[in-house]
Write a protein that holds these residues in place. Structure first.
Motif, PDB file in Angstrom:
ATOM      1  N   ASP A 203    -125.687  -0.261 -96.177  1.00 25.75           N
ATOM      2  CA  ASP A 203    -126.446  -1.373 -96.951  1.00 25.75           C
ATOM      3  C   ASP A 203    -125.989  -1.697 -97.962  1.00 25.75           C
ATOM      4  N   THR A 204    -125.061  -0.839 -98.790  1.00 29.24           N
ATOM      5  CA  THR A 204    -124.686  -0.833-100.069  1.00 29.24           C
ATOM      6  C   THR A 204    -123.275  -0.479-100.409  1.00 29.24           C
ATOM      7  N   ARG A 205    -122.613  -0.909-101.217  1.00 28.46           N
ATOM      8  CA  ARG A 205    -121.455  -0.311-101.581  1.00 28.46           C
ATOM      9  C   ARG A 205    -121.076   1.300-101.557  1.00 28.46           C
ATOM     10  N   ALA A 206    -122.191   1.718-102.079  1.00 26.95           N
ATOM     11  CA  ALA A 206    -122.368   3.044-102.272  1.00 26.95           C
ATOM     12  C   ALA A 206    -122.477   3.790-100.882  1.00 26.95           C
ATOM     13  N   ASP A 207    -123.151   3.187 -99.884  1.00 25.29           N
ATOM     14  CA  ASP A 207    -123.157   3.720 -98.696  1.00 25.29           C
ATOM     15  C   ASP A 207    -121.752   3.518 -98.120  1.00 25.29           C
ATOM     16  N   PHE A 208    -121.343   2.355 -98.113  1.00 21.83           N
ATOM     17  CA  PHE A 208    -119.822   2.260 -97.622  1.00 21.83           C
ATOM     18  C   PHE A 208    -119.014   3.475 -98.038  1.00 21.83           C
ATOM     19  N   GLY A 209    -118.873   3.693 -99.570  1.00 23.13           N
ATOM     20  CA  GLY A 209    -118.120   4.859 -99.853  1.00 23.13           C
ATOM     21  C   GLY A 209    -118.501   6.172 -99.291  1.00 23.13           C
ATOM     22  N   ARG A 210    -119.870   6.338 -98.992  1.00 21.06           N
ATOM     23  CA  ARG A 210    -119.970   7.811 -98.133  1.00 21.06           C
ATOM     24  C   ARG A 210    -119.623   7.809 -96.684  1.00 21.06           C
ATOM     25  N   VAL A 211    -119.667   6.604 -96.041  1.00 24.15           N
ATOM     26  CA  VAL A 211    -119.237   6.597 -94.543  1.00 24.15           C
ATOM     27  C   VAL A 211    -117.719   6.573 -94.452  1.00 24.15           C
ATOM     28  N   SER A 212    -117.093   6.243 -95.766  1.00 22.87           N
ATOM     29  CA  SER A 212    -115.638   6.282 -95.710  1.00 22.87           C
ATOM     30  C   SER A 212    -115.368   7.582 -95.903  1.00 22.87           C
TER      31      SER A 212
ATOM     32  N   ASP B 113    -126.822  14.889 -85.023  1.00 21.04           N
ATOM     33  CA  ASP B 113    -125.773  14.034 -85.471  1.00 21.04           C
ATOM     34  C   ASP B 113    -126.203  13.180 -86.634  1.00 21.04           C
ATOM     35  N   PRO B 114    -126.007  13.322 -87.920  1.00 20.12           N
ATOM     36  CA  PRO B 114    -126.322  12.522 -89.112  1.00 20.12           C
ATOM     37  C   PRO B 114    -125.925  11.103 -88.969  1.00 20.12           C
ATOM     38  N   ALA B 115    -125.056  10.498 -88.022  1.00 16.29           N
ATOM     39  CA  ALA B 115    -124.625   9.448 -87.795  1.00 16.29           C
ATOM     40  C   ALA B 115    -125.956   8.289 -87.435  1.00 16.29           C
ATOM     41  N   ILE B 116    -127.047   9.030 -86.948  1.00 12.51           N
ATOM     42  CA  ILE B 116    -128.136   8.447 -86.573  1.00 12.51           C
ATOM     43  C   ILE B 116    -128.800   7.689 -87.879  1.00 12.51           C
TER      44      ILE B 116
END
Length: 213
Positions: free
Chosen positions: A198-207, A190-193
């Motif tokens: 941390d950043t806007r780019a991270d938010f884009g990926r989890v979105s 589970d890659p969710a771990i």
């Protein structure tokens, strides 16, 4: 502050493991807007984490707030969580962990510690870690791994409370877990771990990832 009522309809008896959600940080790398309030699928990031914890075996669910405390607490209003404020949140993550551990009820033998910026962590993962911690004989800690990398959430025994109280700065429990034979790893697929925001780019990926609890 305890609000709402918690019901159990999908799983067996409650565990002796609480949940602590660390939601006090400033999130400066995210920008000016409060990171934990960024909306993913119409819910703030921190609510995704709270919903996952509330659906799990962990009980109670403790949320540690600090930066933008009133705003974070407002989006959690009505949820059956116990909120504690960390007045020293500016001094780093360790202070939030200490605040959460200090709020554990007497019957809690451990806590599964979740980060408020990891909205992809699901109830099923939390339950797996709680049950495995119990099955493995209540080790000092149980840490999920994927491809050999440690992630979050982690289950921490209450017996670590004294050492947690000695932590300082912007580190979690990592420094007191390294190199110990009573800290066990649990491989998961589970890659969710590893997926925190941390950043806007991270938010884009989890979105772009599935995010239901």
């Amino acid at each position: 502050m305890l609000t709402g009522r918690r019901t159990w309809d999908h799983i067996g008896p409650m565990s002796n493991v609480a949940a602590i959600i660390l939601a006090a940080g400033r999130g400066t790398r995210f920008g000016q807007d409060p990171k934990l309030l960024a909306r993913l699928a119409e819910r703030p990031l921190v609510q995704h984490v709270a919903d996952a914890a509330l659906g799990s075996l962990a009980d109670p669910v403790i949320v540690v707030t600090g930066h933008q405390a009133a705003a974070v607490e407002e989006v959690l209003a009505g949820l059956p969580v116990h909120i504690v404020r960390n007045a020293a949140f500016m001094d780093g993550l360790s202070t939030s962990l200490k605040t959460g551990f200090a709020a554990l009820p007497s019957e809690a033998q451990a806590a599964v510690v979740l980060l408020g910026d990891m909205p992809l962590v699901k109830t099923s993962l939390i339950d797996t870690l709680v049950l495995e911690w119990q099955r493995m004989g209540a080790p000092m800690a149980l840490v999920p791994t994927i491809d050999g990398r440690r992630g979050n959430p982690v289950v921490l025994s209450r017996d670590l409370a004294g050492q947690i109280e000695q932590l300082s700065g912007d580190s979690g429990a990592g420094p007191i877990l390294r190199g110990r034979s009573d800290v066990l790893e649990y491989p998961v697929d589970d890659p969710a771990i590893l997926q925190d925001v941390d950043t806007r780019a991270d938010f884009g990926r989890v979105s772009r990832e599935p995010h239901q609890s």
